[in-house]
Enzyme design. Structure first.
Site, mmCIF file in Angstrom:
data_model
loop_
_atom_site.group_PDB
_atom_site.id
_atom_site.type_symbol
_atom_site.label_atom_id
_atom_site.label_comp_id
_atom_site.label_asym_id
_atom_site.label_seq_id
_atom_site.Cartn_x
_atom_site.Cartn_y
_atom_site.Cartn_z
ATOM 1 N N SER A 178 0.795 -1.226 0.000
ATOM 2 C CA SER A 178 0.000 0.000 0.000
ATOM 3 C C SER A 178 0.826 1.274 0.000
ATOM 4 O O SER A 178 0.413 2.276 -0.573
ATOM 5 C CB SER A 178 -0.957 0.006 1.188
ATOM 6 O OG SER A 178 -0.254 -0.160 2.400
ATOM 7 N N HIS A 206 -5.195 -3.130 -2.917
ATOM 8 C CA HIS A 206 -4.852 -2.103 -3.910
ATOM 9 C C HIS A 206 -4.770 -2.665 -5.326
ATOM 10 O O HIS A 206 -4.418 -1.949 -6.261
ATOM 11 C CB HIS A 206 -3.531 -1.422 -3.532
ATOM 12 C CG HIS A 206 -3.651 -0.648 -2.267
ATOM 13 N ND1 HIS A 206 -4.054 0.675 -2.239
ATOM 14 C CD2 HIS A 206 -3.510 -1.030 -0.976
ATOM 15 C CE1 HIS A 206 -4.108 1.077 -0.987
ATOM 16 N NE2 HIS A 206 -3.791 0.059 -0.194
ATOM 17 N N LYS A 237 -11.666 0.848 -2.273
ATOM 18 C CA LYS A 237 -10.649 1.610 -3.004
ATOM 19 C C LYS A 237 -11.102 1.745 -4.465
ATOM 20 O O LYS A 237 -11.985 2.548 -4.734
ATOM 21 C CB LYS A 237 -9.290 0.952 -2.798
ATOM 22 C CG LYS A 237 -8.969 0.872 -1.279
ATOM 23 C CD LYS A 237 -7.605 0.366 -0.995
ATOM 24 C CE LYS A 237 -7.412 -0.012 0.480
ATOM 25 N NZ LYS A 237 -7.658 1.035 1.449
HETATM 26 C C1 LIG Z 1 -3.212 -3.598 1.972
HETATM 27 C C2 LIG Z 1 -4.447 -3.151 2.687
HETATM 28 N N1 LIG Z 1 -5.232 -4.080 3.257
HETATM 29 C C3 LIG Z 1 -6.359 -3.740 3.892
HETATM 30 C C4 LIG Z 1 -6.749 -2.422 3.996
HETATM 31 C C5 LIG Z 1 -8.004 -2.103 4.727
HETATM 32 O O1 LIG Z 1 -9.053 -1.912 3.854
HETATM 33 P P1 LIG Z 1 -10.298 -1.017 4.268
HETATM 34 O O2 LIG Z 1 -9.853 0.399 4.130
HETATM 35 O O3 LIG Z 1 -11.367 -1.407 3.320
HETATM 36 O O4 LIG Z 1 -10.614 -1.362 5.673
HETATM 37 C C6 LIG Z 1 -5.964 -1.421 3.406
HETATM 38 C C7 LIG Z 1 -6.291 0.009 3.433
HETATM 39 O O5 LIG Z 1 -6.984 0.612 4.103
HETATM 40 C C8 LIG Z 1 -4.785 -1.793 2.754
HETATM 41 O O6 LIG Z 1 -3.988 -0.868 2.205
#
Ligand SMILES: Cc1ncc(COP(=O)(O)O)c(C=O)c1O
Length: 389
Positions: A178, A206, A237
Site C-alpha cells: 500500500s 490495492h 478503493k
Molecule cells: C493492503 C491493505 N489491506 C487492507 C486495507 C483495509 O481496507 P479497508 O480500508 O477497506 O478497511 C488497506 C487500506 O486501508 C490496505 O492498504
C-alpha cells in the site's frame, strides 16, 4: 490523563503528530481540501468510480427499495438478497468458488486470519504487510515470523528451519504494497507454498479493479488463477464503495461464515454500499477503458516525476511513492504542494520506516493530461524550493 498529554507532545516534538485534513468535496480528480481547490493525487479511488453516474444511481435506487440500513448482522436479520448477489459477483470476478463480504478490508483480514490461524500454527508475514494483517497475526496467537520485504530466499530458509514443528503453515502478503506500490513476488510465493504445504493468503486491497487483464487482481496479473487459496480484497478503493471480502473455495467461505468473528458480530453493510459495489463490477466489465486510462496516467506521471529529478521508489502500480527521506521535510513538501494546489500527503513513521518518509502519490483514471501537467509543475517548484531536486 497525564500520559496522553506527554505522548501527544512527544509526537509533536518528533514531527509525527497527525492532524485530519478536511475534504470539502467528493473524491474527484479535482477537489477541495481545507477549503482550497486542488488536484487530488493520493486517493485510493483509483478508477474515479465514486463519482460514476451508474454507481450513484445504484445507491439511490437501493435506498428507495431497501432503505438505509441493514438492521442486523448477516447471520441474524441483515442478510439481504443484494449481499448474496455481491458475493456471487465477487466469486465470478475472482474466479473462485465462493466469496464472503466483510464490512471493511481491515475486518476481512482480521476475521480471516483469526478464524484460520491459531496456537500451534506458524505465519510467515512480509515486513511491509498492512496493519490489518499485522493485527490479525497478533490476535491469532500463532507464532509469527516477519520476513524481509519480498525476500523469497530468506523466506525459504525460514520455511525449511521452522515449518516441521507446526500444525499449519501460512504465508501472508499484500498483493500490491500500500505505501510502496510494488508487487509481491507471487509466482515464487506460490511455488514455496506448494513445496512446503503452506496456505498462501494474498491481500489485494490495492490490486482489486486495478491489476490484471480484467482488473481482478495480482493472481490474474501473474497468471496464477486457481493457485492462491485465500484471496482478500476491498470494495473501498478502486471499487468506490466500502467493505472487504475473502474469495476462495466453498469450504473456506462456509468456514469463515461460521468462524470469523468480525463477520459474525457486526451489522451487515447497508444496501446502498452493496448496490454501489455491484454497479462498480458491472462498470469494470463493460468499460475496460477506465482501467487502461489509469495505467496510462500512472505511466505519464511517473515519467514526469523522474524527469524532474525526484526519486520514485517503485514503478509497478498506480501507487507512486516519491521518496523524501526525512519526516519533517516530507510534511513540509506536502504543505508546499497543497499551497500550489496539489494534494499529495506526506507519509511518515510509523506507517513507513524512519528515513523513508515520502509523498504517496496515487493517480486516478479520471485525471486529465492538464491535471497531471499542472501537478508536475507544482512538484518541480516545490521540489526546488525544498531542495529535494
Ligand atoms: C493492503 C491493505 N489491506 C487492507 C486495507 C483495509 O481496507 P479497508 O480500508 O477497506 O478497511 C488497506 C487500506 O486501508 C490496505 O492498504
Amino acid at each position: 490523563m497525564e500520559f496522553i498529554k506527554e505522548e501527544l507532545s512527544n509526537l509533536k516534538q518528533k514531527n509525527l503528530h497527525r492532524r485530519l485534513k478536511t475534504m470539502n468535496a467528493a473524491q474527484s480528480s479535482r477537489t477541495m481540501v481545507n477549503g482550497k481547490e486542488c488536484i487530488l493525487l493520493s486517493s485510493n479511488n483509483y478508477l474515479g468510480l465514486t463519482e460514476h453516474p451508474e454507481l450513484k444511481a445504484a445507491a439511490k435506487e437501493a435506498v428507495d427499495f431497501w432503505g438505509t440500513g441493514s438492521g442486523g448482522s448477516r447471520l441474524i436479520t441483515g442478510n439481504m438478497r443484494l449481499h448474496e448477489e455481491l458475493e456471487e459477483t465477487i466469486a465470478r470476478f475472482k474466479g473462485t468458488e465462493a466469496a464472503i463480504v466483510f464490512n471493511t478490508g481491515y475486518m476481512a483480514n482480521m476475521g480471516a486470519i483469526t478464524a484460520l490461524v491459531g496456537r500451534g500454527d506458524i505465519i510467515f508475514s512480509d515486513e511491509l504487510n498492512h496493519a490489518s494483517i499485522i493485527d490479525g497475526c497478533r490476535l491469532s496467537q500463532a507464532k509469527t515470523i516477519i520476513y524481509p520485504h519480498k525476500d523469497t530466499g530468506v523466506l525459504e530458509e525460514l520455511l525449511q528451519q521452522n515449518s516441521s514443528s507446526y500444525r499449519r503453515i501460512y504465508i501472508i502478503t499484500d498483493g500490491v504494497f500500500s505505501m510502496d506500490g510494488d508487487l509481491a513476488p507471487l509466482p515464487r510465493l506460490v511455488e514455496l507454498a506448494e513445496k512446503y504445504n503452506a496456505w498462501l493468503m494474498v491481500d489485494d486491497a490495492h490490486a482489486t479493479g486495478v491489476m490484471g487483464h480484467r482488473g481482478s487482481g495480482t493472481a490474474e496479473h501473474f497468471g496464477l488463477e486457481g493457485r492462491i487459496p485465500i484471496q482478500i480484497g476491498t470494495l473501498s478503493k478502486a471499487i468506490g464503495s466500502a467493505g472487504g471480502f475473502v474469495a476462495g473455495s466453498y469450504g473456506l467461505i462456509d468456514y469463515l461464515r461460521n468462524k470469523a468473528r468480525s463477520f459474525i458480530y457486526s451489522t451487515a453493510l447497508p444496501p446502498s454500499e452493496i448496490a454501489v459495489a455491484l454497479a462498480a463490477f458491472r462498470v469494470l466489465r463493460t468499460n475496460p477503458q477506465i482501467r487502461k486510462s489509469l495505467h496510462l496516467n500512472a505511466h505519464y506521471l511517473r515519467s514526469g516525476l523522474k524527469e524532474i529529478g525526484l526519486t520514485i521508489l517503485t514503478e509497478e502500480s498506480p501507487v507512486i511513492p516519491v521518496l523524501i527521506g526525512d519526516a519533517s521535510k516530507a510534511v513540509q513538501m506536502a504543505q508546499q504542494l497543497l499551497s500550489l494546489g496539489v494534494f499529495a500527503p506526506g507519509i511518515r513513521p510509523p506507517t513507513v520506516p524512519a528515513g523513508m518518509s515520502r509523498l504517496r502519490v496515487a493517480v486516478m483514471a479520471t485525471h486529465t493530461r492538464d491535471d497531471l501537467d499542472k501537478a508536475l509543475a507544482a512538484f518541480a517548484q516545490a521540489g526546488q524550493e525544498m531542495g529535494v531536486i
